[in-house]
Write an enzyme that holds these catalytic residues in place. Structure first.
Site, PDB file in Angstrom:
ATOM      1  CB  CYS A   1     -23.912   1.234  14.014  1.00  0.00           C
ATOM      2  SG  CYS A   1     -24.823   2.517  14.541  1.00  0.00           S
TER       3      CYS A   1
ATOM      4  CG  ASN B   1     -25.586   5.690  11.468  1.00  0.00           C
ATOM      5  OD1 ASN B   1     -25.940   4.392  11.899  1.00  0.00           O
ATOM      6  ND2 ASN B   1     -24.487   5.753  12.217  1.00  0.00           N
TER       7      ASN B   1
ATOM      8  CG  HIS C   1     -23.486   0.788  10.220  1.00  0.00           C
ATOM      9  ND1 HIS C   1     -24.581   1.008  10.313  1.00  0.00           N
ATOM     10  CD2 HIS C   1     -22.400   1.452  11.273  1.00  0.00           C
ATOM     11  CE1 HIS C   1     -24.214   2.110  10.534  1.00  0.00           C
ATOM     12  NE2 HIS C   1     -23.306   2.290  11.346  1.00  0.00           N
TER      13      HIS C   1
HETATM   14  O1  UT7 Z   1     -21.886   3.924  13.353  1.00  0.00           O
HETATM   15  C1  UT7 Z   1     -21.376   4.725  14.031  1.00  0.00           C
HETATM   16  C2  UT7 Z   1     -21.509   6.183  14.237  1.00  0.00           C
HETATM   17  N1  UT7 Z   1     -21.151   6.914  13.348  1.00  0.00           N
HETATM   18  C3  UT7 Z   1     -19.951   7.244  12.545  1.00  0.00           C
HETATM   19  O2  UT7 Z   1     -19.962   6.327  11.917  1.00  0.00           O
HETATM   20  C4  UT7 Z   1     -19.639   8.404  12.596  1.00  0.00           C
HETATM   21  C5  UT7 Z   1     -18.458   9.014  12.123  1.00  0.00           C
HETATM   22  N2  UT7 Z   1     -17.654   9.512  11.632  1.00  0.00           N
HETATM   23  C6  UT7 Z   1     -18.023  10.439  10.828  1.00  0.00           C
HETATM   24  O3  UT7 Z   1     -18.854  10.007   9.506  1.00  0.00           O
HETATM   25  C7  UT7 Z   1     -17.155  11.979  10.135  1.00  0.00           C
HETATM   26  O4  UT7 Z   1     -16.190  11.634  11.048  1.00  0.00           O
HETATM   27  C8  UT7 Z   1     -18.387  13.396  10.230  1.00  0.00           C
HETATM   28  C9  UT7 Z   1     -19.517  12.761   9.152  1.00  0.00           C
HETATM   29  C10 UT7 Z   1     -19.624  13.047  11.594  1.00  0.00           C
HETATM   30  C11 UT7 Z   1     -17.843  14.483  10.177  1.00  0.00           C
HETATM   31  O5  UT7 Z   1     -16.859  14.347   8.445  1.00  0.00           O
HETATM   32  P1  UT7 Z   1     -15.130  14.637   9.060  1.00  0.00           P
HETATM   33  O6  UT7 Z   1     -14.867  14.774   7.652  1.00  0.00           O
HETATM   34  O7  UT7 Z   1     -14.676  13.696   9.430  1.00  0.00           O
HETATM   35  O8  UT7 Z   1     -15.225  15.728   9.420  1.00  0.00           O
HETATM   36  P2  UT7 Z   1     -14.660  16.663  10.669  1.00  0.00           P
HETATM   37  O9  UT7 Z   1     -15.396  16.340  12.091  1.00  0.00           O
HETATM   38  O10 UT7 Z   1     -13.093  16.588  10.872  1.00  0.00           O
HETATM   39  O11 UT7 Z   1     -15.100  18.508  10.558  1.00  0.00           O
HETATM   40  C12 UT7 Z   1     -14.536  18.871   9.572  1.00  0.00           C
HETATM   41  C13 UT7 Z   1     -15.263  20.521   9.187  1.00  0.00           C
HETATM   42  C14 UT7 Z   1     -15.016  21.187  10.590  1.00  0.00           C
HETATM   43  O12 UT7 Z   1     -14.778  22.270  10.606  1.00  0.00           O
HETATM   44  P3  UT7 Z   1     -13.033  22.844  10.426  1.00  0.00           P
HETATM   45  O13 UT7 Z   1     -12.787  23.088  12.138  1.00  0.00           O
HETATM   46  O14 UT7 Z   1     -12.661  22.730   9.738  1.00  0.00           O
HETATM   47  O15 UT7 Z   1     -14.043  25.047  10.302  1.00  0.00           O
HETATM   48  C15 UT7 Z   1     -16.580  21.326  11.501  1.00  0.00           C
HETATM   49  O16 UT7 Z   1     -16.471  21.742  11.653  1.00  0.00           O
HETATM   50  O17 UT7 Z   1     -15.764  20.498   8.954  1.00  0.00           O
HETATM   51  C16 UT7 Z   1     -17.133  21.225   9.957  1.00  0.00           C
HETATM   52  N3  UT7 Z   1     -18.775  20.714  10.286  1.00  0.00           N
HETATM   53  C17 UT7 Z   1     -19.329  20.384   9.564  1.00  0.00           C
HETATM   54  N4  UT7 Z   1     -19.604  21.886   8.309  1.00  0.00           N
HETATM   55  C18 UT7 Z   1     -20.919  21.900   7.339  1.00  0.00           C
HETATM   56  C19 UT7 Z   1     -18.849  19.533  11.345  1.00  0.00           C
HETATM   57  N5  UT7 Z   1     -19.985  19.115  10.899  1.00  0.00           N
HETATM   58  C20 UT7 Z   1     -20.843  20.091   9.925  1.00  0.00           C
HETATM   59  C21 UT7 Z   1     -21.677  19.927   8.706  1.00  0.00           C
HETATM   60  N6  UT7 Z   1     -22.231  20.810   8.275  1.00  0.00           N
HETATM   61  N7  UT7 Z   1     -23.120  19.258   9.215  1.00  0.00           N
END
Ligand code: UT7
Length: 334
Positions: free
Chosen positions: A115, A286, A256
């Site tokens: 990215c 993204n 970004h």
């Molecule tokens: O450009 C560089 C590339 N990438 C990035 O910059 C991404 C950086 N990361 C993020 O933007 C975030 O970490 C995400 C959007 C990917 C995830 O958000 P988060 O607030 O960090 O969620 P998490 O991974 O901590 O997950 C929280 C919960 C989990 O459930 P439990 O374990 O708490 O029950 C996940 O399984 O949310 C769940 N989860 C979802 N639920 C509904 C993960 N993805 C989803 C989804 N829909 N799409």
């Protein structure tokens, strides 16, 4: 003070027609519009039709960029394409673009920095312009990331979208204007948190690698999130300090577009007010290397943001690698 810098003369973009909305994704994986909007700020993204590649978006973005400037393809000296989804392993997408637009006098290459690909490409092109070797460079960010996304994996498929953005860089001979500074970093120790394991020389395509879904993006979202906030804010704050500026001096901040929460946290730490931040993640998600030029295009063309000579523009990115960086530009007119 540098006697010769590079400035952005023009912008162009390409966005596929097809939209993939949060409600479409609700039917594909266990997710909800509310979760996606709250956690990321994304409402929809664009998906390129099957059978087309990176160059099919890079070419129209480049053509629009040149047309806006009234510059012919023959006048371009250099083409850099920031991408992690080239049409093929080789030849480079830069070669395909050069041929398709008829840039007979250009050389160029692809640059892989996730990215951060656009910022790394912009900084590289600016140095070739500063050296006097190049007068005019097309810098393109183009990614068909949908081709390497697993649409059964809710942790990645809700985030990404396809698109391309281009800028035309030219030499600026008025000291104190143009691209004043950049700060780029890599940390391969973060590589495992955001990668595509298959398809390269270590795991070439095979039935087994396909069965193991190794050609798709895997991500530890939390690790990437934490590293993004600290990386992007660090280089944003430091580039301002190094140049004797504060966030208050910035007219436009083009970050970004990975997650609205990352953007907000970066801007807060750099003391940049909300109205100066360009955010279009809600519409495109993204778009990897395309995200900064797409946001810049949106500000300059769609929102008619009137950058005046002398205004400061700050750009900042974070991506796979890890790679990250910031670039500071003093506007010289477009
Ligand atoms: O450009 C560089 C590339 N990438 C990035 O910059 C991404 C950086 N990361 C993020 O933007 C975030 O970490 C995400 C959007 C990917 C995830 O958000 P988060 O607030 O960090 O969620 P998490 O991974 O901590 O997950 C929280 C919960 C989990 O459930 P439990 O374990 O708490 O029950 C996940 O399984 O949310 C769940 N989860 C979802 N639920 C509904 C993960 N993805 C989803 C989804 N829909 N799409």
């Amino acid at each position: 003070m540098k006697q010769r810098t590079a400035y952005i003369r023009s912008v162009g973009r390409f966005l596929p027609e097809r939209k993939l909305t949060n409600s479409d994704l609700e039917k594909m994986v266990e997710t909800s519009d509310d979760w996606i909007v709250t956690r990321t700020g994304i409402r929809e993204r664009r998906i390129l039709e099957p059978g087309l590649g990176c160059s099919h978006m890079a070419v129209p973005a480049a053509i629009e960029c040149l047309e806006r400037a009234g510059v012919s393809p023959e006048e371009v000296d250099l083409i850099i394409v920031g991408t992690v989804t080239p049409d093929m392993l080789f030849p480079s997408t830069a070669c395909l673009v050069q041929d398709k637009i008829g840039a007979k006098n250009a050389w160029g290459f692809d640059l892989s920095a996730g990215c951060s690909g656009f910022l790394f490409s912009l900084s590289t092109a600016s140095q070739l312009i500063e050296s006097g070797k190049v007068n005019r460079a097309l810098v393109i960010g183009s990614d068909v990331i949908s081709t390497i996304i697993d649409y059964t994996d809710r942790s990645t498929c809700v985030i990404f979208g396809d698109g391309a953005g281009a800028v035309l860089l030219e030499a600026c001979d008025e000291p104190g204007f143009g691209l004043l500074d950049f700060m780029l970093k890599i940390d391969g120790g973060g590589g495992e948190y955001l990668c595509v394991r298959g398809g390269g020389s270590r795991i070439p395509p095979s039935h087994e690698s396909i069965d193991n879904r190794e050609h798709y993006v895997t991500q530890d979202g939390r690790q990437v999130f934490k590293a993004s906030v600290s990386g992007m804010s660090d280089v944003s704050v430091r580039i301002l300090e190094k140049n004797g500026l504060t966030g208050k001096d910035i007219t436009l901040f083009v970050p970004h577009q990975a997650n609205k929460r990352i953007i907000d946290a970066t801007a807060e730490r750099a003391h940049i007010e909300e109205e100066k931040i360009v955010v279009n993640i809600d519409k495109y998600g993204n778009t990897v290397a395309a995200s900064i030029p797409l946001a810049l295009y949106e500000a300059l063309v769609e929102r008619d943001y009137d950058l005046k000579k002398g205004d400061y523009l700050l750009m900042s990115a974070f991506g796979a690698g890890f790679t990250w960086g910031s670039a500071l530009m003093r506007w010289w007119g477009c």
